[in-house]
Design a protein around this motif. Structure first.
Motif: not given
Ligand code: BYC
Length: 315
Positions: A105-107, A220-222, A216-218, A204-206
């Motif tokens: 799993a990723k983090y 985009t990344n950019d 789910i997202k409101r 590049e965001s899949t």
């Molecule tokens: N790091 O299609 P995309 C906190 C992966 S913790 C690693 O754009 P998505 C805190 C992505 O998973 C806050 N991997 O993906 C805690 C995907 O791979 P898979 C953490 C990344 O999901 C302690 C691939 O790249 N916040 O606050 O549409 C102390 C393609 O990307 C990353 C969240 O988790 C990355 N940075 O958009 C202090 C927020 N970026 O899974 C502070 C919830 C991308 O397809 N997550 N990847 O193999 C999200 O909002 C979205 O998952 C993201 C990425 C915007 C991060």
């Protein structure tokens, strides 16, 4: 009803801003995307305790130590809300933790960088929590009910985290020359990794297109990254510090800050497990999991004993 019609009704519900709840019908891909994102988010909160936990024993005063302990503890709580929310999608916490520990799993990439000085506690609070909040405020309106509700609570605590980070840097920025240098150095090291937290460029965001359609997202990344740059570029002036980007410049036409190119090779390298601390972080989680085995067993034994006692009473 045919699958196609179910999907149409599902999309109509999303378009009408009706939250999707665990027992509602949902496309398998919607379930999987949410499970992936929420569990990655939960893992990030838990692994995110490590860079800051590193400084609890070396905080410069009792007050700073108490604040830092509270913050790190909050992150553990966020992980718990999020694992619970992910469990409503059909996985188990054991499975999710196993996937984290096996490296499957990723983090978030950000937690694979080291926290080298006390100023890093400030930079993490200001920049890392600042980036996280922008993303999480958007997620308070995400379409999956349990995720959205978890985010509301998390965001309240995150704003405190960001303020404590900024205040930590503000104190250093008004201190001795050495403290000022330490402050600038921490900003220099955390700036670019913070921009990477928002994920790859939209092109590049899949997952983005589908996740935006399903709300789910409101944003985009950019879009979120730009919002963050605009915010930080102003706040850094209050600190009297600079952001390490020679191309950072206010654009009068777009009314946004232009900024330099992110090192995407570095980003993907960290995501693939080869960042400065990836191994160290996973090793620490594995050790914590193994050393916590007796606590989990004791908690289970206690819960079973209580349940048996309640059954006896009821009989
Ligand atoms: N790091 O299609 P995309 C906190 C992966 S913790 C690693 O754009 P998505 C805190 C992505 O998973 C806050 N991997 O993906 C805690 C995907 O791979 P898979 C953490 C990344 O999901 C302690 C691939 O790249 N916040 O606050 O549409 C102390 C393609 O990307 C990353 C969240 O988790 C990355 N940075 O958009 C202090 C927020 N970026 O899974 C502070 C919830 C991308 O397809 N997550 N990847 O193999 C999200 O909002 C979205 O998952 C993201 C990425 C915007 C991060």
């Amino acid at each position: 009803m045919a699958e196609h019609d179910m999907e149409k009704m599902f999309q109509e519900k999303i378009d009408k801003e009706i939250k999707i709840e665990p027992k509602d019908w949902m496309p398998e891909a919607y379930r999987k995307t949410n499970l992936r994102q929420i569990s990655q988010h939960a893992h990030s909160e838990v692994v995110g305790m490590l860079p800051e936990g590193n400084w609890i024993s070396r905080a410069p005063s009792l007050k700073r130590k108490a604040v830092l302990i509270a913050k790190v503890q909050d992150e553990a709580g966020h992980g718990l809300y999020l694992y619970s929310s992910a469990e409503t999608l059909g996985s188990t916490r054991d499975q999710m933790v196993a996937d984290l520990l096996s490296g499957k799993a990723k983090y978030s990439s950000i937690f694979n960088y080291p926290s080298l000085t006390w100023a890093d506690m400030g930079a993490i609070g200001w920049l890392v929590d600042g980036a996280a909040i922008l993303n999480q405020v958007m997620l308070c309106r995400t379409s999956y009910g349990p995720y959205a509700r978890a985010m509301v609570r998390i965001c309240k605590e995150e704003s405190f985290h960001q303020r404590q980070g900024f205040e930590t840097l503000l104190v250093l920025s008004r201190g001795t020359e050495a403290q000022k240098e330490m402050c600038q150095d921490a900003i220099n090291r955390w700036w670019w990794p913070s921009l990477m937290m928002f994920g790859p460029k939209d092109s590049e965001s899949t997952n983005s297109d589908q996740s935006m359609k399903w709300k789910i997202k409101r944003m985009t990344n950019d879009e979120l990254r730009q919002k963050f740059v605009d915010m930080a570029a102003e706040q850094v002036k209050v600190l009297g510090m600079t952001l390490p980007d020679a191309d950072l410049k206010w654009n009068t036409k777009t009314k946004h800050y232009d900024f330099g190119e992110i090192n995407w090779d570095e980003f993907w390298n960290v995501v693939k497990g080869n960042g400065p601390c990836n191994k160290n972080r996973l090793d620490a989680r594995i050790k914590a999991h193994e050393e916590g085995k007796w606590v989990r067993e004791a908690a289970m034994a206690y819960a079973e004993k209580r349940m048996a006692r309640q059954k006896d009473k009821a009989a």
